[in-house]
Structures are given as C-alpha cells and as structure tokens.
Design an enzyme around this catalytic site. Structure first.
Site, PDB file in Angstrom:
ATOM      1  N   HIS A 302      -2.591 -14.933   2.792  1.00  0.00           N
ATOM      2  CA  HIS A 302      -1.571 -13.935   2.459  1.00  0.00           C
ATOM      3  C   HIS A 302      -0.440 -14.032   3.477  1.00  0.00           C
ATOM      4  O   HIS A 302      -0.678 -14.304   4.656  1.00  0.00           O
ATOM      5  CB  HIS A 302      -2.183 -12.536   2.474  1.00  0.00           C
ATOM      6  CG  HIS A 302      -1.318 -11.513   1.809  1.00  0.00           C
ATOM      7  ND1 HIS A 302      -0.293 -10.886   2.470  1.00  0.00           N
ATOM      8  CD2 HIS A 302      -1.291 -11.051   0.532  1.00  0.00           C
ATOM      9  CE1 HIS A 302       0.320 -10.061   1.624  1.00  0.00           C
ATOM     10  NE2 HIS A 302      -0.272 -10.149   0.438  1.00  0.00           N
ATOM     11  N   ARG A 350       1.901 -14.015  -1.934  1.00  0.00           N
ATOM     12  CA  ARG A 350       1.204 -15.266  -2.221  1.00  0.00           C
ATOM     13  C   ARG A 350       1.969 -15.959  -3.335  1.00  0.00           C
ATOM     14  O   ARG A 350       2.619 -15.282  -4.141  1.00  0.00           O
ATOM     15  CB  ARG A 350      -0.228 -14.994  -2.687  1.00  0.00           C
ATOM     16  CG  ARG A 350      -1.030 -14.203  -1.693  1.00  0.00           C
ATOM     17  CD  ARG A 350      -2.306 -13.658  -2.291  1.00  0.00           C
ATOM     18  NE  ARG A 350      -2.188 -12.237  -2.536  1.00  0.00           N
ATOM     19  CZ  ARG A 350      -3.176 -11.486  -3.021  1.00  0.00           C
ATOM     20  NH1 ARG A 350      -4.324 -12.036  -3.334  1.00  0.00           N
ATOM     21  NH2 ARG A 350      -2.996 -10.193  -3.207  1.00  0.00           N
ATOM     22  N   LYS A 353       2.791 -14.682  -7.154  1.00  0.00           N
ATOM     23  CA  LYS A 353       2.576 -13.250  -7.310  1.00  0.00           C
ATOM     24  C   LYS A 353       3.945 -12.564  -7.334  1.00  0.00           C
ATOM     25  O   LYS A 353       4.990 -13.209  -7.350  1.00  0.00           O
ATOM     26  CB  LYS A 353       1.668 -12.708  -6.208  1.00  0.00           C
ATOM     27  CG  LYS A 353       0.208 -13.137  -6.437  1.00  0.00           C
ATOM     28  CD  LYS A 353      -0.786 -12.091  -5.972  1.00  0.00           C
ATOM     29  CE  LYS A 353      -0.837 -10.886  -6.862  1.00  0.00           C
ATOM     30  NZ  LYS A 353      -1.717  -9.822  -6.329  1.00  0.00           N
ATOM     31  N   ASP A 356       8.223  -8.743  -3.492  1.00  0.00           N
ATOM     32  CA  ASP A 356       8.136  -7.408  -2.889  1.00  0.00           C
ATOM     33  C   ASP A 356       8.997  -7.451  -1.630  1.00  0.00           C
ATOM     34  O   ASP A 356       8.857  -8.352  -0.797  1.00  0.00           O
ATOM     35  CB  ASP A 356       6.658  -7.107  -2.567  1.00  0.00           C
ATOM     36  CG  ASP A 356       6.434  -5.759  -1.884  1.00  0.00           C
ATOM     37  OD1 ASP A 356       7.369  -5.240  -1.236  1.00  0.00           O
ATOM     38  OD2 ASP A 356       5.306  -5.250  -1.971  1.00  0.00           O
ATOM     39  N   CYS A 358       8.935  -5.953   1.113  1.00  0.00           N
ATOM     40  CA  CYS A 358       8.312  -5.953   2.449  1.00  0.00           C
ATOM     41  C   CYS A 358       8.042  -7.370   2.934  1.00  0.00           C
ATOM     42  O   CYS A 358       7.988  -7.621   4.132  1.00  0.00           O
ATOM     43  CB  CYS A 358       7.034  -5.113   2.470  1.00  0.00           C
ATOM     44  SG  CYS A 358       5.614  -5.868   1.651  1.00  0.00           S
ATOM     45  N   TYR A 359       7.881  -8.318   2.001  1.00  0.00           N
ATOM     46  CA  TYR A 359       7.623  -9.693   2.424  1.00  0.00           C
ATOM     47  C   TYR A 359       8.884 -10.386   2.950  1.00  0.00           C
ATOM     48  O   TYR A 359       8.801 -11.470   3.517  1.00  0.00           O
ATOM     49  CB  TYR A 359       6.961 -10.490   1.292  1.00  0.00           C
ATOM     50  CG  TYR A 359       5.648  -9.878   0.862  1.00  0.00           C
ATOM     51  CD1 TYR A 359       4.716  -9.470   1.816  1.00  0.00           C
ATOM     52  CD2 TYR A 359       5.351  -9.661  -0.474  1.00  0.00           C
ATOM     53  CE1 TYR A 359       3.531  -8.868   1.438  1.00  0.00           C
ATOM     54  CE2 TYR A 359       4.155  -9.068  -0.863  1.00  0.00           C
ATOM     55  CZ  TYR A 359       3.247  -8.669   0.101  1.00  0.00           C
ATOM     56  OH  TYR A 359       2.070  -8.080  -0.276  1.00  0.00           O
ATOM     57  N   ASP A 397       9.741  -1.600  -2.751  1.00  0.00           N
ATOM     58  CA  ASP A 397       9.066  -2.848  -3.103  1.00  0.00           C
ATOM     59  C   ASP A 397       9.908  -3.638  -4.101  1.00  0.00           C
ATOM     60  O   ASP A 397      10.304  -4.784  -3.883  1.00  0.00           O
ATOM     61  CB  ASP A 397       7.684  -2.440  -3.650  1.00  0.00           C
ATOM     62  CG  ASP A 397       6.925  -3.516  -4.402  1.00  0.00           C
ATOM     63  OD1 ASP A 397       7.521  -4.526  -4.763  1.00  0.00           O
ATOM     64  OD2 ASP A 397       5.722  -3.318  -4.641  1.00  0.00           O
ATOM     65  N   ASP A 404      10.238   3.908   0.258  1.00  0.00           N
ATOM     66  CA  ASP A 404       9.373   4.513   1.278  1.00  0.00           C
ATOM     67  C   ASP A 404       9.725   3.928   2.641  1.00  0.00           C
ATOM     68  O   ASP A 404      10.476   2.959   2.738  1.00  0.00           O
ATOM     69  CB  ASP A 404       7.891   4.304   0.934  1.00  0.00           C
ATOM     70  CG  ASP A 404       7.532   2.839   0.821  1.00  0.00           C
ATOM     71  OD1 ASP A 404       7.722   2.112   1.807  1.00  0.00           O
ATOM     72  OD2 ASP A 404       7.088   2.405  -0.261  1.00  0.00           O
ATOM     73  N   HIS A 407       8.694   0.098   3.274  1.00  0.00           N
ATOM     74  CA  HIS A 407       9.577  -0.922   2.704  1.00  0.00           C
ATOM     75  C   HIS A 407      10.972  -0.870   3.326  1.00  0.00           C
ATOM     76  O   HIS A 407      11.655  -1.892   3.418  1.00  0.00           O
ATOM     77  CB  HIS A 407       9.649  -0.779   1.174  1.00  0.00           C
ATOM     78  CG  HIS A 407       8.391  -1.237   0.501  1.00  0.00           C
ATOM     79  ND1 HIS A 407       7.358  -0.382   0.195  1.00  0.00           N
ATOM     80  CD2 HIS A 407       7.994  -2.471   0.108  1.00  0.00           C
ATOM     81  CE1 HIS A 407       6.371  -1.076  -0.371  1.00  0.00           C
ATOM     82  NE2 HIS A 407       6.733  -2.348  -0.439  1.00  0.00           N
TER      83      HIS A 407
HETATM   84  C1  FPP Z   1      -2.447  -7.812  -0.627  1.00  0.00           C
HETATM   85  O1  FPP Z   1      -2.159  -6.718  -1.402  1.00  0.00           O
HETATM   86  C2  FPP Z   1      -2.226  -7.481   0.823  1.00  0.00           C
HETATM   87  C3  FPP Z   1      -2.936  -7.956   1.844  1.00  0.00           C
HETATM   88  C4  FPP Z   1      -4.085  -8.876   1.584  1.00  0.00           C
HETATM   89  C5  FPP Z   1      -2.672  -7.614   3.284  1.00  0.00           C
HETATM   90  C6  FPP Z   1      -1.336  -7.021   3.595  1.00  0.00           C
HETATM   91  C7  FPP Z   1      -1.173  -6.772   5.047  1.00  0.00           C
HETATM   92  C8  FPP Z   1      -0.030  -6.267   5.561  1.00  0.00           C
HETATM   93  C9  FPP Z   1       1.127  -5.987   4.682  1.00  0.00           C
HETATM   94  C10 FPP Z   1       0.196  -6.007   7.018  1.00  0.00           C
HETATM   95  C11 FPP Z   1      -0.790  -6.504   8.042  1.00  0.00           C
HETATM   96  C12 FPP Z   1      -0.252  -6.484   9.411  1.00  0.00           C
HETATM   97  C13 FPP Z   1      -0.470  -5.579  10.419  1.00  0.00           C
HETATM   98  C14 FPP Z   1       0.205  -5.780  11.701  1.00  0.00           C
HETATM   99  C15 FPP Z   1      -1.343  -4.409  10.290  1.00  0.00           C
HETATM  100  P1  FPP Z   1      -1.790  -6.838  -2.955  1.00  0.00           P
HETATM  101  O2  FPP Z   1      -2.710  -7.799  -3.631  1.00  0.00           O
HETATM  102  O3  FPP Z   1      -1.710  -5.451  -3.469  1.00  0.00           O
HETATM  103  O4  FPP Z   1      -0.295  -7.374  -2.874  1.00  0.00           O
HETATM  104  P2  FPP Z   1       0.393  -8.765  -3.282  1.00  0.00           P
HETATM  105  O5  FPP Z   1       0.216  -8.966  -4.754  1.00  0.00           O
HETATM  106  O6  FPP Z   1       1.825  -8.512  -2.939  1.00  0.00           O
HETATM  107  O7  FPP Z   1      -0.218  -9.871  -2.459  1.00  0.00           O
HETATM  108  K     K Z   2       2.211  -5.303  -3.476  1.00  0.00           K
END
Ligand code: FPP
Ligand code: K
Length: 491
Positions: A302, A350, A353, A356, A358-359, A397, A404, A407
């Site tokens: 990830h 990933r 996917k 978003d 935040c990425y 997002d 929020d 984000h």
């Molecule tokens: C997948 O969620 C998300 C993760 C596997 C981990 C995310 C971790 C962070 C954002 C921060 C970690 C860092 C610290 C410092 C605590 P999803 O499957 O809902 O989202 P996706 O489809 O966007 O991957």
């Molecule tokens: K997400």
C-alpha cells in the site's frame, strides 16, 4: 489506435465531448454516507455538490475543452468486463472530470491561468472549526483525538497560519493523555499507542509545545514495543507493522531520545541493544514481489506503507545510503509510479484502485525521498502538473466524499511536494558526535518552485503551499526548532 477504441468503448476524448455522459456517470443518486466517515458538523461549511449546484447556479456550460497538461494519455483504461470495481473506477473518473474540465468550478475565483485559486481562508476556517467543541458524532474519533490536533494544526501551518497561539491549549489538552508509563493514548484513560504518540508529538512540535513530553518515560515505553526481529509494535501486545517503525523512529529522533534500549526492554533478551538494531532489515522484509511495501513482511502492499518505509529509512541514514541498502529501489519506483491514476492525475493507494487526495501525500511525498536515493534523478518520476488540480474548500478524498481534516492536511502536503523542491544535503553529518542523535532526517533542504515552474503547473505565487519536511510532515521551521531544542540529548 488502442484496443479500447477498436472496441468502440468510450475514450476520454469521446467522453469529454459528451457532457451529459459525464453528468450521468458522476451522478451520485445512491449517495452513501458510510464511505465518508462520521457525520461532520462542519458539513454546512461545504454543502455537498448536489445541494451546492442549487445554491450556486452553474454558469452557461460550453463544450468542454480538456487542458492538455492534465493528462499524459487521453485514453480511459477500459476492460470489456463490467465489474463493480470497474464501475467504481469509471464513476470516480467521471466525477473528477467535472472539476478537471472546469465544468463544475462553482463560481470560484480563478487564478491567472483560469484555474481556481487555493482558497486559503475557507480551508483554514474549516481546520479551525475541528479544533473547537465537536458534536456527539465525533465520539467515534475518541481514540484518535491527537490525529485531529495534528491534521488541523499542521494543515493550518501549511497554509501559513501562525499556530503558536494554540500552544497552551494543546499542552493542557494532551497532558491527561500522557500515561505514567510513557507515551500518549488516543483519549482519556487509553493505553499508549505509537500512532497517537506520533500524532501528539508532531502536533506539539507544530506549536512549539514539546516541554509537556516526559522524555524519559517515553524512552522506556518505546523500549516495550521494540521487537527482537527489529520492528515495532503499535502498542504493547498490538500488531507489529511499518507504521510502528516510522512512528517510533520519528518520536525518538525529534525528541533526541537515546538510541540505546532501556535496560529492561524485552528485545534485549533477543540480543538487541539499540532501537535501530535489525530495523533496516525488517523494513526490507516488508517489500514484496510487486515492488511496493506491505504493512509487514508478506502483507499486501500500500502507498501509505511505502511512505512509512522510505521515511523510516531516511531517519536511519542518508536516503542514498539506507534506501538502496534495504530496498529494491527500481522495483519500488516502478510500483510508486504505477499508482498515479489516469485521467484524474492523483494517486491511488494501490494500482488500479480509486484515486484519493490523501495519497497526494502518502505517495506524492515518497518521490522526494526516493529521488534523493536515485543517482541523477530529479523530479522525473511523477507528473506534478497532473496533481495540481481542483482543491475545493476543506479538502476531500474525491468529489463525492465530504471534506475532513485528514484529507485537508495531506492534500496540502501533496500540493507542497508537487510545487516545491526538496533535496538531501549529502555533505552534512548523519550522526551527532555528542548526543549520538541520528541527524540524516535533519539534512533536507527545500526551495519554492520558480516562477517558470509554477507557470507550467498553472499555479500562481499566492497559491503555493509552505515548505513541508519530507520525513516529519511539518513545516521545516518547526522541525528545525525541535532539532535545536533537544540538541543536548540525555534524559
Ligand atoms: C487501505 O484502505 C489502507 C491501508 C491498508 C493503510 C492506510 C494507512 C495510512 C493512510 C497511514 C499510515 C501511516 C501512519 C503514519 C499511521 P482502503 O482499502 O480502504 O483504501 P484504498 O482503496 O485507497 O487502498
Ligand atoms: K480510501
């Protein structure tokens, strides 16, 4: 001619000519509040799009003109088979295109390139709101209170708001979260946790309030989460993962805690004597066959974990030493680049996917770190112009989600990564001879993008976000103040 064109599927070109189709695809009939998290009382600050379009009649709509700088390719990647995830990708692309094509700019003031300005005041008001008393729906966030402090205070500082006025309030708010055995819990009476302690330490660093931290018990508590395989648990008895490694090393380094393990640390029984023992090797074990980084060895990769790994290694040593020593850097660079999405131009967590915002941080901030480790590489791995699009008031997002603090903070950090330059000063020392502190993370330098570069990104000078430390995700000055404050080391 691509296969999707041969098949007669929508190409981006065709889609853009068809405004009605964008509207249809992005129409959120089945608005699902569950995907947007707890109810935000600040919602009235930013009505959702549907209501908004009633409040703000749309200007006369013209045939869309796609700004060519947004995309590298003008093709929507289509499979023949329609699946729920394929549909979700299409819907997300369409809802983002409303903004990227300026169909839906809602009367916002535009910059000299015809794109919406970064709206500093609404974003700052939004973040301030979440530092005030919150409605009952926020009980769901009780174990994450320090995160709210960090996202809002760091986000405000990224917008050049002076947050030092919050110092006393923050100190008094987090004092009861500090446990006698060291570290901070997420709420009153909760066990200490690496993520909450990281967020607390960063928030305190942002306001200059680190005096409230008991450094000695912090050191002792961290000794209880260090594992003899080299990694860190998130809390005593909790999961061991890459977040723990990054959070713990951030806390140790900002506070200049001794690297030596406390005498009663369980990992000593496994032969370890230092917090850094076997750590690089453990981070290396988190890289998988895909090239990306998993939460732990043999877990799914990830983008957020890639940031944790790269930042952790960049604390251990200079990035051009530690990153190639423990990771297959070419494979990781390839994987990171493959998370940038078309046509939105942002990042997904990933490959394949959903994009978003935040990425923009979790992946976008990886590039400064990995580029510092690739000889001769400068700004080449990602399309910075593609990220520079569409931030609204209080960031979110994606357009169908509510804004929020999380984000907003990380979108601003991602914007900074795209707008500014970050590089590692390889001539500086990596260890302090006196206190033994790891200094590599303090050797980053930054400068704002030049006028020419900003013009390429279609950004006005006033829309540039502050310089943000690529490892600690705070303003550079705040990090420098923490470096100086604890220069002497000791406990
Ligand atoms: C997948 O969620 C998300 C993760 C596997 C981990 C995310 C971790 C962070 C954002 C921060 C970690 C860092 C610290 C410092 C605590 P999803 O499957 O809902 O989202 P996706 O489809 O966007 O991957
Ligand atoms: K997400």
């Amino acid at each position: 001619m691509t296969s999707s064109q041969e098949n007669g599927d929508d190409t981006l070109d065709e889609l853009l000519k068809d405004k009605a189709r964008i509207e249809e695809l992005s129409d959120d009939e089945d608005e699902d509040d569950s995907m947007t998290g707890p109810p935000f009382p600040g919602n009235h600050l930013k009505p959702r799009r549907k209501r908004k379009s009633k409040l703000h009649p749309q200007p006369q709509r013209k045939l869309l003109e796609i700004p060519p700088w947004i995309f590298d390719t003008n093709e929507l990647f289509h499979n023949d088979v329609k699946t729920p995830s394929r549909n979700a990708l299409d819907k997300t692309a369409a809802e983002c295109l409303r903004f990227l094509t300026l169909l839906d700019i809602q009367g916002l003031p535009l910059n000299s390139h015809g794109l919406p300005h970064l709206r500093r005041k609404p974003h700052a008001d939004f973040l301030r709101f979440f530092l005030g008393p919150l409605q009952t729906g926020f009980t769901a966030m009780d174990a994450s209170r320090p995160w709210l402090f960090y996202w809002c205070l760091a986000g405000l500082s990224f917008l050049d708001v002076d947050v030092s006025d919050y110092k006393e309030r923050l100190i008094e708010t987090v004092r009861p979260l500090q446990n006698p055995g060291g570290g901070f819990g997420g709420g009153h009476g909760q066990y200490s946790h690496c993520a909450c302690t990281y967020a607390t330490v960063l928030a305190l660093t942002a306001v200059g309030g680190l005096d409230v931290v008991d450094r000695k018990t912090m050191w002792q508590w961290l000794g209880t989460v260090k594992q003899d395989d080299g990694g860190f648990r998130m809390a005593v008895g909790a999961e061991e993962d890459i977040r723990g490694a990054y959070c713990a090393m951030t806390i140790i380094t900002l506070l200049n805690l001794p690297l030596e393990l406390p005498p009663d640390a369980p990992a000593r029984k496994g032969g370890l004597t230092s917090f850094t023992d076997k750590l690089g090797e453990w981070v290396g074990r988190c890289q998988t066959y895909e090239g990306g980084i998993g939460g732990g060895p043999s877990n799914e990769v990830h983008g957020a974990y890639a940031f944790c790994a790269l930042a952790c290694l960049s604390i251990l040593d200079a990035p051009h030493i530690s990153i190639p020593k423990y990771l297959d850097i070419d494979a990781l660079a390839r994987w990171l680049a493959s998370t940038q999405t078309t046509p939105e131009g942002g990042f997904a967590g990933r490959p394949n996917k959903l994009v978003d915002a935040c990425y923009s941080h979790w992946v976008g901030a990886c590039f400064a770190l990995i580029e510092a480790a690739l000889p001769g590489m400068k700004d080449g791995l990602w399309n910075k112009a593609a990220l520079q699009t569409g931030p609204q008031g209080g960031m979110r997002d994606k357009p169908s989600a509510r804004p929020d603090g999380y984000h907003t903070c990380y979108s601003l950090s991602g914007l900074s990564a795209a707008q500014n330059h970050y590089w590692y000063d390889s001539k500086s020392n990596t260890t302090d001879a006196g206190s033994g502190r790891l200094l590599a993370a303090f050797n980053w330098q930054a400068k704002r993008g030049t006028a020419d570069e900003l013009a390429v990104l279609k950004v006005d000078e006033e829309d540039v976000v502050a310089l943000i430390h690529p490892v600690f995700v705070l303003r550079l000055e705040a990090v420098e103040a923490a470096r100086r404050k604890f220069e002497a080391g000791g406990l």
